[in-house]
Write an enzyme that holds these catalytic residues in place. Structure first.
Site, mmCIF file in Angstrom:
data_model
loop_
_atom_site.group_PDB
_atom_site.id
_atom_site.type_symbol
_atom_site.label_atom_id
_atom_site.label_comp_id
_atom_site.label_asym_id
_atom_site.label_seq_id
_atom_site.Cartn_x
_atom_site.Cartn_y
_atom_site.Cartn_z
ATOM 1 N N GLY A 293 0.836 -1.198 0.000
ATOM 2 C CA GLY A 293 0.000 0.000 0.000
ATOM 3 C C GLY A 293 0.867 1.242 0.000
ATOM 4 O O GLY A 293 2.010 1.220 0.462
ATOM 5 N N CYS B 155 6.606 0.152 7.011
ATOM 6 C CA CYS B 155 6.086 1.295 6.264
ATOM 7 C C CYS B 155 7.176 1.822 5.349
ATOM 8 O O CYS B 155 8.341 1.919 5.764
ATOM 9 C CB CYS B 155 5.647 2.369 7.261
ATOM 10 S SG CYS B 155 4.991 3.865 6.506
ATOM 11 N N LEU B 156 6.794 2.176 4.128
ATOM 12 C CA LEU B 156 7.768 2.717 3.175
ATOM 13 C C LEU B 156 8.326 4.064 3.633
ATOM 14 O O LEU B 156 9.385 4.476 3.176
ATOM 15 C CB LEU B 156 7.123 2.847 1.794
ATOM 16 C CG LEU B 156 6.771 1.513 1.126
ATOM 17 C CD1 LEU B 156 5.877 1.747 -0.087
ATOM 18 C CD2 LEU B 156 8.024 0.753 0.734
ATOM 19 N N GLN C 287 2.381 10.052 1.684
ATOM 20 C CA GLN C 287 3.734 9.497 1.662
ATOM 21 C C GLN C 287 4.559 10.017 0.487
ATOM 22 O O GLN C 287 5.776 9.862 0.479
ATOM 23 C CB GLN C 287 3.686 7.968 1.623
ATOM 24 C CG GLN C 287 3.154 7.359 2.912
ATOM 25 C CD GLN C 287 3.133 5.854 2.819
ATOM 26 O OE1 GLN C 287 2.149 5.276 2.375
ATOM 27 N NE2 GLN C 287 4.223 5.229 3.219
ATOM 28 N N HIS D 14 -2.577 6.895 7.511
ATOM 29 C CA HIS D 14 -1.733 7.912 6.857
ATOM 30 C C HIS D 14 -2.549 9.149 6.474
ATOM 31 O O HIS D 14 -2.045 10.271 6.532
ATOM 32 C CB HIS D 14 -1.060 7.354 5.598
ATOM 33 C CG HIS D 14 0.193 6.595 5.862
ATOM 34 N ND1 HIS D 14 1.280 7.128 6.519
ATOM 35 C CD2 HIS D 14 0.539 5.322 5.548
ATOM 36 C CE1 HIS D 14 2.245 6.243 6.601
ATOM 37 N NE2 HIS D 14 1.820 5.121 6.018
ATOM 38 N N HIS E 94 -3.940 0.640 7.902
ATOM 39 C CA HIS E 94 -2.616 1.275 7.913
ATOM 40 C C HIS E 94 -2.608 2.488 6.975
ATOM 41 O O HIS E 94 -2.149 3.574 7.363
ATOM 42 C CB HIS E 94 -1.565 0.241 7.481
ATOM 43 C CG HIS E 94 -0.170 0.769 7.393
ATOM 44 N ND1 HIS E 94 0.817 0.392 8.263
ATOM 45 C CD2 HIS E 94 0.409 1.638 6.529
ATOM 46 C CE1 HIS E 94 1.953 1.017 7.937
ATOM 47 N NE2 HIS E 94 1.724 1.776 6.877
ATOM 48 N N GLU E 95 -3.117 2.298 5.764
ATOM 49 C CA GLU E 95 -3.125 3.401 4.794
ATOM 50 C C GLU E 95 -4.100 4.501 5.209
ATOM 51 O O GLU E 95 -3.805 5.690 5.046
ATOM 52 C CB GLU E 95 -3.432 2.892 3.389
ATOM 53 C CG GLU E 95 -2.435 1.880 2.840
ATOM 54 C CD GLU E 95 -0.980 2.317 2.917
ATOM 55 O OE1 GLU E 95 -0.692 3.523 2.766
ATOM 56 O OE2 GLU E 95 -0.118 1.446 3.139
#
Length: 185
Positions: free
Chosen positions: A60, A110-111, A65, A157, A153-154
Site C-alpha cells: 500500500g 512502512c515505506l 507518503q 496515513h 494502515h493506509e
C-alpha cells in the site's frame, strides 16, 4: 514513476497532517497521482523492477507518503481467498468494523519508515469500507485479514497517524485483548 526518493520519511510534516478530501471530477494531477500510487505498489512486488529501480516492496501507498496531502491511497494485495485486491481508494472510510481485533505477528512496516519498529499494532479483524474509484464511482467492500490490516494502515496515513503510534510503548508485545494474531505468509 514513483521511486524511493519521492517517498517522504518519518519526521516529514505532511505525514502528520490530516489529508484533504479529493474533489470530483478528478483533476488531471489527482488522476495521475492515483495511477502513480497503484503503479508503485504493483511494481514494488516485482523483484526485477525492485532491483532495477531500487524500490522497497510494499502492498500500500498513501498520497501523504509522496508529500500530497490528499485522501487517496492504493492497495495491491492478495486477500484471504487468494483473490487480488488492487484498488485506488479516494476519500475512503470505514463504515463498520468487528469487535474482534487482529495484528501482524511480525509487526508492521512502512515505506516512510527506514527502521524496524517492533511491537504489535492492534487493528480491527474485519471492516466494511466505502471509497470512490478514480471515475467517482462509490464502492463498498468487506475486508478481513491482511487486506483489512493494510487498509487501516493506509487510512491512518490520511489522518496523520503512523503505525507505531498504536504500539504500547511500555510493553510492545503485550497481548491484545480479543485479538487473533495474523501470520503473514
Amino acid at each position: 514513476m514513483i521511486l524511493m526518493e519521492h517517498i517522504v520519511r518519518e519526521g516529514h510534516p505532511t505525514l502528520r497532517q490530516r489529508a484533504e478530501e479529493v474533489q470530483f471530477p478528478l483533476s488531471e494531477a489527482d488522476r495521475k497521482l492515483g495511477e502513480d500510487l497503484i503503479n508503485y505498489v504493483i511494481n514494488s512486488q516485482n523483484a526485477d523492477i525492485c532491483e532495477q529501480y531500487g524500490l522497497r516492496p510494499g502492498i500500500g501507498l498513501a498520497a501523504p507518503q509522496v508529500n500530497a496531502s490528499k485522501r487517496m491511497f492504493a492497495l495491491h494485495i492478495l486477500d484471504e481467498d487468494r483473490e487480488p485486491l488492487s484498488i485506488i481508494a479516494i476519500n475512503p472510510k470505514i463504515v463498520s468494523h468487528s469487535v474482534e481485533k487482529t495484528y501482524l505477528t511480525a509487526g508492521e512496516g512502512c515505506l516512510s519508515v527506514d527502521r524496524d519498529v517492533e511491537g504489535y499494532v492492534p487493528r480491527y479483524a474485519r471492516i466494511t469500507i466505502k471509497a470512490f474509484n478514480p471515475e467517482g464511482k462509490e464502492f463498498k467492500k468487506r475486508l478481513k485479514g491482511l487486506a483489512a490490516i493494510a487498509f487501516q494502515h493506509e487510512l491512518d496515513h490520511l489522518n496523520g497517524v503512523m503505525f507505531y503510534d498504536h504500539i504500547d510503548k511500555e510493553s510492545p508485545f503485550k497481548e491484545i485483548p480479543n485479538a487473533t494474531p495474523f501470520e503473514r505468509e
